[in-house]
Design an enzyme around this catalytic site. Structure first.
Site, PDB file in Angstrom:
ATOM      1  N   ASP A 125       0.717  -1.422   0.077  1.00  0.00           N
ATOM      2  CA  ASP A 125       0.113   0.077  -0.086  1.00  0.00           C
ATOM      3  C   ASP A 125       0.801   1.280  -0.113  1.00  0.00           C
ATOM      4  O   ASP A 125       0.417   2.271  -0.049  1.00  0.00           O
ATOM      5  CB  ASP A 125      -1.002   0.064   1.269  1.00  0.00           C
ATOM      6  CG  ASP A 125      -2.252  -0.629   1.000  1.00  0.00           C
ATOM      7  OD1 ASP A 125      -2.568  -1.154  -0.291  1.00  0.00           O
ATOM      8  OD2 ASP A 125      -2.898  -1.150   2.079  1.00  0.00           O
ATOM      9  N   ARG A 182       0.310  -1.916   7.612  1.00  0.00           N
ATOM     10  CA  ARG A 182       0.896  -0.448   7.053  1.00  0.00           C
ATOM     11  C   ARG A 182       1.906   0.050   8.053  1.00  0.00           C
ATOM     12  O   ARG A 182       2.560   0.882   7.619  1.00  0.00           O
ATOM     13  CB  ARG A 182      -0.114   0.337   6.601  1.00  0.00           C
ATOM     14  CG  ARG A 182      -1.153  -0.047   5.526  1.00  0.00           C
ATOM     15  CD  ARG A 182      -1.787   0.979   4.726  1.00  0.00           C
ATOM     16  NE  ARG A 182      -1.170   1.996   3.995  1.00  0.00           N
ATOM     17  CZ  ARG A 182      -1.444   3.097   3.372  1.00  0.00           C
ATOM     18  NH1 ARG A 182      -2.653   3.296   3.410  1.00  0.00           N
ATOM     19  NH2 ARG A 182      -0.573   3.744   2.720  1.00  0.00           N
ATOM     20  N   ARG A 195     -10.308   5.604  10.963  1.00  0.00           N
ATOM     21  CA  ARG A 195      -8.873   5.276  10.989  1.00  0.00           C
ATOM     22  C   ARG A 195      -8.107   6.163  11.861  1.00  0.00           C
ATOM     23  O   ARG A 195      -7.628   5.778  13.172  1.00  0.00           O
ATOM     24  CB  ARG A 195      -8.216   5.644   9.791  1.00  0.00           C
ATOM     25  CG  ARG A 195      -8.466   4.473   8.580  1.00  0.00           C
ATOM     26  CD  ARG A 195      -7.902   2.896   8.755  1.00  0.00           C
ATOM     27  NE  ARG A 195      -8.141   2.199   7.849  1.00  0.00           N
ATOM     28  CZ  ARG A 195      -7.625   2.082   6.676  1.00  0.00           C
ATOM     29  NH1 ARG A 195      -6.462   2.639   6.267  1.00  0.00           N
ATOM     30  NH2 ARG A 195      -8.138   1.060   5.880  1.00  0.00           N
ATOM     31  N   HIS A 213     -11.423   7.097   4.818  1.00  0.00           N
ATOM     32  CA  HIS A 213     -10.470   8.231   5.004  1.00  0.00           C
ATOM     33  C   HIS A 213     -11.246   9.447   4.597  1.00  0.00           C
ATOM     34  O   HIS A 213     -11.893   9.705   3.619  1.00  0.00           O
ATOM     35  CB  HIS A 213      -9.143   8.139   4.149  1.00  0.00           C
ATOM     36  CG  HIS A 213      -8.250   7.389   4.448  1.00  0.00           C
ATOM     37  ND1 HIS A 213      -7.607   6.354   3.715  1.00  0.00           N
ATOM     38  CD2 HIS A 213      -7.606   7.249   5.871  1.00  0.00           C
ATOM     39  CE1 HIS A 213      -6.618   5.785   4.582  1.00  0.00           C
ATOM     40  NE2 HIS A 213      -6.801   6.338   5.868  1.00  0.00           N
ATOM     41  N   CYS A 259      -5.450   9.274  -3.253  1.00  0.00           N
ATOM     42  CA  CYS A 259      -4.623   8.460  -2.613  1.00  0.00           C
ATOM     43  C   CYS A 259      -3.061   8.313  -2.816  1.00  0.00           C
ATOM     44  O   CYS A 259      -2.409   8.003  -2.069  1.00  0.00           O
ATOM     45  CB  CYS A 259      -5.207   7.009  -2.108  1.00  0.00           C
ATOM     46  SG  CYS A 259      -6.883   7.230  -1.648  1.00  0.00           S
TER      47      CYS A 259
END
Ligand code: ARG
Length: 280
Positions: free
Chosen positions: A64, A89, A134, A163, A257
């Site tokens: 990612d 992540r 998140r 997000h 992103c």
């Protein structure tokens, strides 16, 4: 033309290797060649629009990393480095920190979860920061102190739009693309108070990654522009430019992103020097 600097990371090691958002399904893998073509096309589109693209070196085992919006939030030469919620992540954190340092940013990390520009964006005189899915609300005050700007917390409610950069996109100091259904009533009001001329997205439009666009002056680079939104944008002097990123949507990320503004992005406030140092 835009003079923005944007951080990207080639998708060399991208893949749907785990499932940490509702879009991800390890049984639906990205096509590597198609992903590389889409990423190259996006980079070319951004540079054609006048942006300077800086690159992070892709590392194996960090599928990612291509979603550099989550690397941190950069403003006024300071970079708040991301602290990720998911262990999958967290291996990215030192890589991003090193990139910011080497690029000359003063770096800092909060003790709470904060997933970079994925959850932080310009709100005219303030920054908006999302929480509830998140990022952790407690990180916001720390972010404000470090960056020297006021931060307004927005609680998010739609798990598909996990997000803030999937929920809203400031276009300039008057206009914002925003999906109010994905915010609490108080958060939707806080956005409405800052932007005189919002364009509201339906749930369906927001789920098509419409808010997840990179705004370069009066051009919006996005995966796909719903026709109604195209008309609303044109009426305000903006133009949507499509750069399809379908392979990356399988990972739950779209155009915004994949590019981190290194200068706060549109509608970000000017940081002020905080008395006694930027942070404790
Ligand atoms: N698979 C990544 C994750 O779930 C996608 C990140 C998308 N980034 C963003 N800024 N919305 O963390």
């Amino acid at each position: 033309m835009s003079a923005h600097r944007i951080l990207m990371c080639p998708p060399t090691h991208f893949g749907v290797r785990y499932e940490i958002n509702l879009w991800m399904d390890t049984a639906r893998q990205a096509d590597d060649d198609a992903a590389i073509l889409q990423w190259d096309q996006l980079r070319a589109t951004l540079t054609d629009l006048g942006a300077t693209v800086a690159l992070e070196e892709p590392r194996p085992g960090l599928p990612d990393q291509v979603f550099t919006a989550n690397a941190g939030f950069a403003l006024g030469g300071r970079a708040l480095v991301a602290s990720f919620l998911h262990p999958e992540r967290q291996g990215e954190e030192p890589v991003h920190e090193r990139w910011f340092r080497d690029a000359g940013f003063e770096t800092w990390k909060t003790t709470h979860i904060l997933e970079g520009a994925g959850d932080v964006c310009g709100g005219v005189d303030v920054l908006f920061a999302g929480h509830g899915i998140r990022s952790d609300r407690r990180a916001h005050a720390e972010a404000a102190a470090f960056l020297g700007v006021e931060v307004v917390s927005l609680e998010m409610t739609d798990p598909w739009l996990y997000h803030l950069d999937l929920v809203m996109a400031p276009l300039d100091t008057r206009t914002v693309l925003v999906a109010p259904h994905a915010l609490t009533a108080a958060a939707a009001r806080a956005v409405a108070e800052r932007f005189a001329d919002p364009v509201e997205l339906t749930r369906e439009e927001a789920h098509a990654f419409t808010a997840n666009c990179l705004v370069l002056g009066d051009r919006l680079v996005m995966h796909h522009c719903p026709p109604r939104i195209g008309r609303e944008l044109a009426a305000r002097g903006f133009e949507a430019i499509e750069s399809p990123v379908g392979e990356f949507l399988k990972g739950g990320g779209g155009v915004r992103c994949m590019g981190l503004f290194l200068d706060g992005g549109p509608a970000a406030p000017d940081p002020v020097e905080v008395a006694g140092g930027a942070h404790g």
